[in-house]
Design a protein around this motif. Structure first.
Motif, PDB file in Angstrom:
ATOM      1  N   ILE A   1      -8.304  17.778  11.663  1.00  0.00           N
ATOM      2  CA  ILE A   1      -9.043  17.459  10.321  1.00  0.00           C
ATOM      3  C   ILE A   1     -10.601  18.173  10.500  1.00  0.00           C
ATOM      4  N   SER A   2     -11.273  17.867  11.500  1.00  0.00           N
ATOM      5  CA  SER A   2     -12.552  18.452  11.549  1.00  0.00           C
ATOM      6  C   SER A   2     -12.652  19.850  11.534  1.00  0.00           C
ATOM      7  N   ALA A   3     -11.665  20.480  12.229  1.00  0.00           N
ATOM      8  CA  ALA A   3     -11.576  21.806  12.088  1.00  0.00           C
ATOM      9  C   ALA A   3     -11.183  22.330  11.087  1.00  0.00           C
ATOM     10  N   ASN A   4     -10.541  21.966  10.051  1.00  0.00           N
ATOM     11  CA  ASN A   4      -9.806  22.603   8.895  1.00  0.00           C
ATOM     12  C   ASN A   4     -10.420  22.025   7.628  1.00  0.00           C
ATOM     13  N   TYR A   5     -10.855  20.723   7.464  1.00  0.00           N
ATOM     14  CA  TYR A   5     -11.029  19.813   6.190  1.00  0.00           C
ATOM     15  C   TYR A   5     -12.713  20.023   6.049  1.00  0.00           C
ATOM     16  N   PRO A   6     -13.148  20.428   4.703  1.00  0.00           N
ATOM     17  CA  PRO A   6     -14.407  20.341   4.414  1.00  0.00           C
ATOM     18  C   PRO A   6     -14.715  18.604   3.837  1.00  0.00           C
ATOM     19  N   ALA A   7     -16.066  18.416   4.001  1.00  0.00           N
ATOM     20  CA  ALA A   7     -16.344  17.018   3.428  1.00  0.00           C
ATOM     21  C   ALA A   7     -15.890  16.923   2.016  1.00  0.00           C
ATOM     22  N   ASN A   8     -15.425  15.665   1.405  1.00  0.00           N
ATOM     23  CA  ASN A   8     -15.110  15.413   0.228  1.00  0.00           C
ATOM     24  C   ASN A   8     -13.646  15.740   0.030  1.00  0.00           C
TER      25      ASN A   8
ATOM     26  N   ARG B   1       0.742  -1.149   0.070  1.00  0.00           N
ATOM     27  CA  ARG B   1      -0.063  -0.085  -0.003  1.00  0.00           C
ATOM     28  C   ARG B   1       0.829   1.261  -0.096  1.00  0.00           C
ATOM     29  N   SER B   2       0.329   2.266  -0.878  1.00  0.00           N
ATOM     30  CA  SER B   2       1.304   3.363  -1.005  1.00  0.00           C
ATOM     31  C   SER B   2       0.913   4.428   0.006  1.00  0.00           C
ATOM     32  N   GLN B   3       1.760   5.172   0.496  1.00  0.00           N
ATOM     33  CA  GLN B   3       1.604   6.165   1.434  1.00  0.00           C
ATOM     34  C   GLN B   3       0.850   7.569   0.616  1.00  0.00           C
ATOM     35  N   GLN B   4       0.967   7.498  -0.575  1.00  0.00           N
ATOM     36  CA  GLN B   4       0.224   8.278  -1.629  1.00  0.00           C
ATOM     37  C   GLN B   4      -1.105   8.014  -1.831  1.00  0.00           C
ATOM     38  N   GLN B   5      -1.614   6.902  -1.557  1.00  0.00           N
ATOM     39  CA  GLN B   5      -3.007   6.496  -1.809  1.00  0.00           C
ATOM     40  C   GLN B   5      -4.049   7.547  -1.455  1.00  0.00           C
ATOM     41  N   ILE B   6      -4.756   8.039  -2.099  1.00  0.00           N
ATOM     42  CA  ILE B   6      -5.857   8.945  -1.948  1.00  0.00           C
ATOM     43  C   ILE B   6      -7.061   8.505  -1.169  1.00  0.00           C
ATOM     44  N   ILE B   7      -7.228   8.911   0.093  1.00  0.00           N
ATOM     45  CA  ILE B   7      -8.702   8.779   0.708  1.00  0.00           C
ATOM     46  C   ILE B   7      -9.457   9.718   0.939  1.00  0.00           C
ATOM     47  N   THR B   8     -10.756   9.731   0.400  1.00  0.00           N
ATOM     48  CA  THR B   8     -11.702  10.991   0.730  1.00  0.00           C
ATOM     49  C   THR B   8     -12.206  10.823   2.103  1.00  0.00           C
ATOM     50  N   TYR B   9     -12.064  12.372   2.575  1.00  0.00           N
ATOM     51  CA  TYR B   9     -12.583  12.551   3.915  1.00  0.00           C
ATOM     52  C   TYR B   9     -14.201  12.891   3.752  1.00  0.00           C
ATOM     53  N   THR B  10     -14.978  12.041   4.081  1.00  0.00           N
ATOM     54  CA  THR B  10     -16.241  12.273   4.063  1.00  0.00           C
ATOM     55  C   THR B  10     -16.962  13.266   4.759  1.00  0.00           C
ATOM     56  N   GLY B  11     -16.262  13.779   5.787  1.00  0.00           N
ATOM     57  CA  GLY B  11     -16.782  14.774   6.663  1.00  0.00           C
ATOM     58  C   GLY B  11     -17.239  14.163   8.204  1.00  0.00           C
ATOM     59  N   HIS B  12     -17.356  15.031   8.976  1.00  0.00           N
ATOM     60  CA  HIS B  12     -17.425  14.848  10.585  1.00  0.00           C
ATOM     61  C   HIS B  12     -17.816  16.099  11.328  1.00  0.00           C
ATOM     62  N   SER B  13     -18.548  15.528  12.228  1.00  0.00           N
ATOM     63  CA  SER B  13     -18.976  16.705  13.256  1.00  0.00           C
ATOM     64  C   SER B  13     -17.799  17.260  13.846  1.00  0.00           C
ATOM     65  N   TYR B  14     -17.577  18.583  14.436  1.00  0.00           N
ATOM     66  CA  TYR B  14     -16.346  18.968  15.008  1.00  0.00           C
ATOM     67  C   TYR B  14     -16.087  18.243  16.332  1.00  0.00           C
ATOM     68  N   VAL B  15     -14.765  17.820  16.236  1.00  0.00           N
ATOM     69  CA  VAL B  15     -14.422  17.070  17.406  1.00  0.00           C
ATOM     70  C   VAL B  15     -13.272  17.797  17.989  1.00  0.00           C
TER      71      VAL B  15
ATOM     72  N   ARG C   1      -8.102  12.531  16.803  1.00  0.00           N
ATOM     73  CA  ARG C   1      -8.714  11.270  16.820  1.00  0.00           C
ATOM     74  C   ARG C   1      -9.729  10.994  15.531  1.00  0.00           C
ATOM     75  N   VAL C   2     -10.109  11.886  14.723  1.00  0.00           N
ATOM     76  CA  VAL C   2     -10.806  11.707  13.481  1.00  0.00           C
ATOM     77  C   VAL C   2      -9.746  10.978  12.718  1.00  0.00           C
ATOM     78  N   ALA C   3      -8.403  11.379  12.571  1.00  0.00           N
ATOM     79  CA  ALA C   3      -7.453  10.567  11.759  1.00  0.00           C
ATOM     80  C   ALA C   3      -7.352   9.185  12.227  1.00  0.00           C
ATOM     81  N   LEU C   4      -7.391   8.970  13.522  1.00  0.00           N
ATOM     82  CA  LEU C   4      -7.200   7.519  13.927  1.00  0.00           C
ATOM     83  C   LEU C   4      -8.552   6.831  13.642  1.00  0.00           C
ATOM     84  N   GLU C   5      -9.735   7.459  13.636  1.00  0.00           N
ATOM     85  CA  GLU C   5     -10.949   6.708  13.399  1.00  0.00           C
ATOM     86  C   GLU C   5     -10.943   6.323  11.910  1.00  0.00           C
ATOM     87  N   MET C   6     -10.539   7.266  10.925  1.00  0.00           N
ATOM     88  CA  MET C   6     -10.229   6.930   9.459  1.00  0.00           C
ATOM     89  C   MET C   6      -9.320   5.777   9.262  1.00  0.00           C
TER      90      MET C   6
END
Length: 411
Positions: A230-237, A211-225, A255-260
């Motif tokens: 991530i939740s403070a700075n990144y929008p859904a998608n 698995r490549s470290q450059q594999q792209i994962i789409t962040y689907t959004g999250h209520s603010y944690v 914690r959102v990164a760890l959940e992902m």
């Protein structure tokens, strides 16, 4: 006897056929509805179990990595204000063919100017960490044994004098296998430090599957944690590199990164099963009964021990020495942590400290998990549970001071 009316029989057969068809359709619809309802219930129960198992990963957790600085120094965490930095790098998560725009000078780093759209992945450039050569010990092995016993006695006396606090401690030399534990087997709430064993499993899986470290994962959004970059700075998608997710889970205790990350490597059940193979004096997924710092009886899962946490550090170090490429990203992120280490005040700014700091404000639990590259590489886990944050900070400083005094005396 009159023969049956064929027209009547045909109509009766038609009626029966229609009834059977209607019954079949209703049955199929009912089964589909049952399956949908069962799936929704299963997902809901799984999320509930996930929250119970690891409350730090979801919005209902109240702990944060930015409200206080446990270390008794002026350094503060920049988690909410600073973006992931770039620097002179050997590990590059940029996409293929993308021009590099960062121009940091030797020994420095700066935030890269981004020309990509807000939804395209941010890139991460970070230096590879390498352990320095161990220095020669200047005392005899007999003298070292005496000093180790003195450190143990000093920490034990200090802990016994604490009130309204619960402390666990484990130390291990990664050079010679020397180890010392005090309350190292009592249950602890590790907070974000549990990202370490999760990332170990993730790195091994990535290495074995290519698995490549450059594999792209789409962040689907999250209520603010609270405390999540991530939740403070990144929008859904928002698109994210897989390597960025692992980095944020360690360097930002996100914690959102760890959940992902849990999701990407197959979920909590299989991941924790693998973690338990590494060390599981207190399995993270098993409930345990204990008394907390306030004297309250507690029951719950999501606990481990200082002994287990140091075992994860030892496993990481041995794995890195045998196969550096598999574990390099973990060490890089620990070395580039955006959160102040409470050990820095004791060992000094010049000593590399690779660490993860975890906290759970709801249970007043604080954990420092670190590899200190001093005269020799050592692993340290300090756990402090207490409501008074000033006293907690003093406890970290005092205990780490005894460790630094011991190591410095050896070299």
């Amino acid at each position: 006897m009159r023969a049956p009316n064929p027209t009547f029989l045909k109509r009766a057969d038609d009626i029966r056929s229609k009834r059977r068809l209607v019954t079949l359709i209703l049955t199929v619809v009912l089964l589909v509805l049952i399956l949908i309802i069962s799936f929704v219930v299963w997902v809901g129960s799984g999320q509930s179990g996930y929250e119970d198992l690891y409350p730090d990963l979801v919005g209902r957790a109240t702990d944060t990595t930015t409200t206080i600085d446990i270390a008794p120094s002026s350094a503060t965490s920049s988690q909410e204000t600073s973006a992931p930095e770039t620097g002179t790098s050997e590990t590059d998560l940029t996409s293929q063919g993308e021009d590099e725009t960062s121009g940091s000078e030797e020994g420095g780093s700066e935030t890269a100017a981004s020309s990509v759209s807000p939804l395209e992945p941010d890139r991460l450039e970070i230096e590879d960490f390498h352990f320095s050569s161990s220095r020669s010990q200047v005392i005899s092995h007999q003298r070292r044994a005496v000093l180790l016993d003195n450190m143990k006695n000093s920490i034990e006396v200090y802990i016994r004098g604490l009130s309204d606090m619960r402390v666990g401690f484990e130390y291990a030399s990664l050079k010679n296998g020397e180890a010392l534990g005090i309350n190292e087997l009592v249950p602890i709430v590790p907070g974000s430090t549990f990202a370490l064993p999760v990332n170990i499993v993730a790195s091994e899986l990535a290495s074995s599957t290519g698995r490549s470290q450059q594999q792209i994962i789409t962040y689907t959004g999250h209520s603010y944690v609270n405390g999540s970059y991530i939740s403070a700075n990144y929008p859904a998608n928002k698109q994210m590199y897989y390597g960025m997710i692992t980095h944020l889970s360690i360097a930002y205790s996100d914690r959102v990164a760890l959940e992902m990350l849990f999701h990407e490597i197959g979920g909590t059940e299989s991941t924790i099963a693998r973690i338990n193979e590494i060390s599981s004096f207190q399995p993270f997924d098993k409930e345990v009964f204990y008394t907390d710092f306030s004297g309250t009886d507690v029951k719950g899962a999501g606990r481990t021990t200082c002994y287990d946490m140091v075992n994860y550090l030892k496993y990481l170090y041995r794995g890195y020495m045998a196969n550096p490429s598999c574990y390099q990203n973990i060490l890089n992120s620990m070395a580039a942590s955006e959160i102040s280490s409470p050990l820095t005040s004791s060992f000094g700014e010049s000593v590399p400290i690779l660490h993860i700091f975890g906290r759970n404000e709801s249970v007043h639990a604080y954990t420092e998990l670190a590899i200190v590259d001093a005269g020799e590489p050592i692993a340290v886990c300090i756990y402090v549970e207490g409501e008074n944050k000033t006293d907690v900070a003093v406890a970290f400083s005092t205990i780490s001071g005894y460790v630094a005094e011991y190591i410095n005396a050896c070299y």
